[in-house]
Write a protein that holds these residues in place. Structure first.
Motif, PDB file in Angstrom:
ATOM      1  N   PRO A 182       0.793  -1.239   0.000  1.00  0.00           N
ATOM      2  CA  PRO A 182       0.000   0.000   0.000  1.00  0.00           C
ATOM      3  C   PRO A 182       0.829   1.295   0.000  1.00  0.00           C
ATOM      4  O   PRO A 182       0.273   2.382   0.094  1.00  0.00           O
ATOM      5  CB  PRO A 182      -0.827  -0.085   1.284  1.00  0.00           C
ATOM      6  CG  PRO A 182      -0.664  -1.452   1.807  1.00  0.00           C
ATOM      7  CD  PRO A 182       0.592  -1.994   1.232  1.00  0.00           C
ATOM      8  N   GLN A 183       2.153   1.190  -0.113  1.00  0.00           N
ATOM      9  CA  GLN A 183       2.989   2.390  -0.041  1.00  0.00           C
ATOM     10  C   GLN A 183       2.551   3.501  -0.995  1.00  0.00           C
ATOM     11  O   GLN A 183       2.395   4.645  -0.564  1.00  0.00           O
ATOM     12  CB  GLN A 183       4.458   2.048  -0.267  1.00  0.00           C
ATOM     13  CG  GLN A 183       5.371   3.238  -0.084  1.00  0.00           C
ATOM     14  CD  GLN A 183       6.838   2.842  -0.075  1.00  0.00           C
ATOM     15  OE1 GLN A 183       7.187   1.672  -0.129  1.00  0.00           O
ATOM     16  NE2 GLN A 183       7.695   3.832   0.005  1.00  0.00           N
ATOM     17  N   PRO A 184       2.326   3.243  -2.284  1.00  0.00           N
ATOM     18  CA  PRO A 184       1.894   4.330  -3.179  1.00  0.00           C
ATOM     19  C   PRO A 184       0.560   4.958  -2.750  1.00  0.00           C
ATOM     20  O   PRO A 184       0.383   6.172  -2.826  1.00  0.00           O
ATOM     21  CB  PRO A 184       1.764   3.655  -4.543  1.00  0.00           C
ATOM     22  CG  PRO A 184       2.597   2.429  -4.456  1.00  0.00           C
ATOM     23  CD  PRO A 184       2.533   1.995  -3.026  1.00  0.00           C
ATOM     24  N   ALA A 185      -0.362   4.131  -2.265  1.00  0.00           N
ATOM     25  CA  ALA A 185      -1.672   4.658  -1.841  1.00  0.00           C
ATOM     26  C   ALA A 185      -1.528   5.527  -0.595  1.00  0.00           C
ATOM     27  O   ALA A 185      -2.196   6.559  -0.477  1.00  0.00           O
ATOM     28  CB  ALA A 185      -2.644   3.507  -1.590  1.00  0.00           C
ATOM     29  N   LEU A 186      -0.663   5.140   0.353  1.00  0.00           N
ATOM     30  CA  LEU A 186      -0.449   5.967   1.546  1.00  0.00           C
ATOM     31  C   LEU A 186       0.199   7.288   1.161  1.00  0.00           C
ATOM     32  O   LEU A 186      -0.204   8.351   1.642  1.00  0.00           O
ATOM     33  CB  LEU A 186       0.428   5.231   2.564  1.00  0.00           C
ATOM     34  CG  LEU A 186       0.749   6.058   3.821  1.00  0.00           C
ATOM     35  CD1 LEU A 186      -0.525   6.373   4.606  1.00  0.00           C
ATOM     36  CD2 LEU A 186       1.765   5.339   4.692  1.00  0.00           C
ATOM     37  N   LYS A 187       1.177   7.234   0.284  1.00  0.00           N
ATOM     38  CA  LYS A 187       1.849   8.456  -0.165  1.00  0.00           C
ATOM     39  C   LYS A 187       0.846   9.410  -0.816  1.00  0.00           C
ATOM     40  O   LYS A 187       0.831  10.607  -0.554  1.00  0.00           O
ATOM     41  CB  LYS A 187       2.974   8.113  -1.148  1.00  0.00           C
ATOM     42  CG  LYS A 187       3.931   9.245  -1.406  1.00  0.00           C
ATOM     43  CD  LYS A 187       5.008   8.863  -2.393  1.00  0.00           C
ATOM     44  CE  LYS A 187       5.846   7.711  -1.895  1.00  0.00           C
ATOM     45  NZ  LYS A 187       6.994   7.414  -2.777  1.00  0.00           N
ATOM     46  N   ARG A 188      -0.038   8.863  -1.638  1.00  0.00           N
ATOM     47  CA  ARG A 188      -1.071   9.671  -2.298  1.00  0.00           C
ATOM     48  C   ARG A 188      -2.038  10.258  -1.267  1.00  0.00           C
ATOM     49  O   ARG A 188      -2.362  11.436  -1.307  1.00  0.00           O
ATOM     50  CB  ARG A 188      -1.802   8.813  -3.328  1.00  0.00           C
ATOM     51  CG  ARG A 188      -2.743   9.556  -4.226  1.00  0.00           C
ATOM     52  CD  ARG A 188      -3.261   8.707  -5.401  1.00  0.00           C
ATOM     53  NE  ARG A 188      -3.604   7.325  -5.065  1.00  0.00           N
ATOM     54  CZ  ARG A 188      -2.848   6.254  -5.353  1.00  0.00           C
ATOM     55  NH1 ARG A 188      -1.694   6.401  -5.975  1.00  0.00           N
ATOM     56  NH2 ARG A 188      -3.244   5.037  -5.022  1.00  0.00           N
ATOM     57  N   LEU A 189      -2.487   9.442  -0.311  1.00  0.00           N
ATOM     58  CA  LEU A 189      -3.407   9.910   0.727  1.00  0.00           C
ATOM     59  C   LEU A 189      -2.811  11.066   1.515  1.00  0.00           C
ATOM     60  O   LEU A 189      -3.451  12.096   1.721  1.00  0.00           O
ATOM     61  CB  LEU A 189      -3.771   8.766   1.681  1.00  0.00           C
ATOM     62  CG  LEU A 189      -4.584   9.150   2.909  1.00  0.00           C
ATOM     63  CD1 LEU A 189      -6.017   9.490   2.518  1.00  0.00           C
ATOM     64  CD2 LEU A 189      -4.570   8.032   3.935  1.00  0.00           C
ATOM     65  N   LEU A 190      -1.558  10.920   1.934  1.00  0.00           N
ATOM     66  CA  LEU A 190      -0.912  11.974   2.718  1.00  0.00           C
ATOM     67  C   LEU A 190      -0.635  13.215   1.883  1.00  0.00           C
ATOM     68  O   LEU A 190      -0.716  14.334   2.383  1.00  0.00           O
ATOM     69  CB  LEU A 190       0.385  11.446   3.340  1.00  0.00           C
ATOM     70  CG  LEU A 190       0.205  10.355   4.397  1.00  0.00           C
ATOM     71  CD1 LEU A 190       1.563   9.795   4.813  1.00  0.00           C
ATOM     72  CD2 LEU A 190      -0.557  10.875   5.602  1.00  0.00           C
ATOM     73  N   SER A 191      -0.324  13.041   0.622  1.00  0.00           N
ATOM     74  CA  SER A 191      -0.060  14.181  -0.261  1.00  0.00           C
ATOM     75  C   SER A 191      -1.320  14.982  -0.538  1.00  0.00           C
ATOM     76  O   SER A 191      -1.270  16.207  -0.702  1.00  0.00           O
ATOM     77  CB  SER A 191       0.527  13.703  -1.588  1.00  0.00           C
ATOM     78  OG  SER A 191       1.758  13.080  -1.388  1.00  0.00           O
ATOM     79  N   GLU A 192      -2.461  14.289  -0.605  1.00  0.00           N
ATOM     80  CA  GLU A 192      -3.726  14.952  -0.934  1.00  0.00           C
ATOM     81  C   GLU A 192      -4.456  15.474   0.295  1.00  0.00           C
ATOM     82  O   GLU A 192      -5.410  16.240   0.168  1.00  0.00           O
ATOM     83  CB  GLU A 192      -4.633  13.980  -1.694  1.00  0.00           C
ATOM     84  CG  GLU A 192      -4.069  13.597  -3.050  1.00  0.00           C
ATOM     85  CD  GLU A 192      -4.817  12.472  -3.734  1.00  0.00           C
ATOM     86  OE1 GLU A 192      -5.757  11.897  -3.121  1.00  0.00           O
ATOM     87  OE2 GLU A 192      -4.460  12.144  -4.885  1.00  0.00           O
ATOM     88  N   SER A 193      -4.025  15.090   1.477  1.00  0.00           N
ATOM     89  CA  SER A 193      -4.661  15.542   2.715  1.00  0.00           C
ATOM     90  C   SER A 193      -4.115  16.909   3.092  1.00  0.00           C
ATOM     91  O   SER A 193      -3.039  17.298   2.649  1.00  0.00           O
ATOM     92  CB  SER A 193      -4.362  14.560   3.849  1.00  0.00           C
ATOM     93  OG  SER A 193      -4.900  13.299   3.566  1.00  0.00           O
ATOM     94  N   PRO A 194      -4.855  17.614   3.974  1.00  0.00           N
ATOM     95  CA  PRO A 194      -4.266  18.854   4.508  1.00  0.00           C
ATOM     96  C   PRO A 194      -2.937  18.517   5.178  1.00  0.00           C
ATOM     97  O   PRO A 194      -2.688  17.373   5.534  1.00  0.00           O
ATOM     98  CB  PRO A 194      -5.288  19.308   5.555  1.00  0.00           C
ATOM     99  CG  PRO A 194      -6.553  18.630   5.183  1.00  0.00           C
ATOM    100  CD  PRO A 194      -6.164  17.351   4.509  1.00  0.00           C
TER     101      PRO A 194
END
Length: 124
Positions: A70-82
């Motif tokens: 899930p590394q790419p998905a976590l990176k995307r989630l954190l990048s798109e979050s405040p």
């Protein structure tokens, strides 16, 4: 305790099975749950291997290899979050250190294993 002591947004992140479990256990609406995609069968593991609470002990080590998926998905989630301030993870998810460093987020880990179980892990 975090939800009651801070005004920051708190997001719990897990695979599909664990996200559902976490969401059903929350008694507060100040914590949200995000689901990261993960399919244990994509990694040669049985469908039940999505959560260690129902996994046969002989699959624990092979499942540790799949935990990085899930590394790419976590990176995307954190990048798109405040702006994220802190990433707190189970020690099994050591791969999150590089995600936190890349996104300049404080990183902390904890271990839910007993001393013997913790002594068996190889940390990077």
């Amino acid at each position: 305790m975090l939800a009651h002591r801070t005004s920051y947004a708190i997001i719990l992140v897990g695979n599909p099975r664990n996200s559902q479990k976490m969401g059903s256990m929350l008694s507060t609406t100040t914590i949200t749950v995000a689901e990261l995609p993960f399919s244990s069968t994509d990694h040669g593991l049985p469908a039940s291997a999505e959560s260690t609470d129902v996994m046969p002990s002989d699959l624990l080590l092979p499942s540790c290899k799949a935990v990085e998926a899930p590394q790419p998905a976590l990176k995307r989630l954190l990048s798109e979050s405040p702006r994220s301030l802190c990433l707190i993870v189970d020690a099994v998810c050591g791969w999150t250190v590089s995600v936190a460093e890349e996104l300049d987020i404080f990183h902390a880990s904890f271990s839910t294993c007993r001393a013997f179980g913790t002594s068996l892990w190889e940390f990077e």
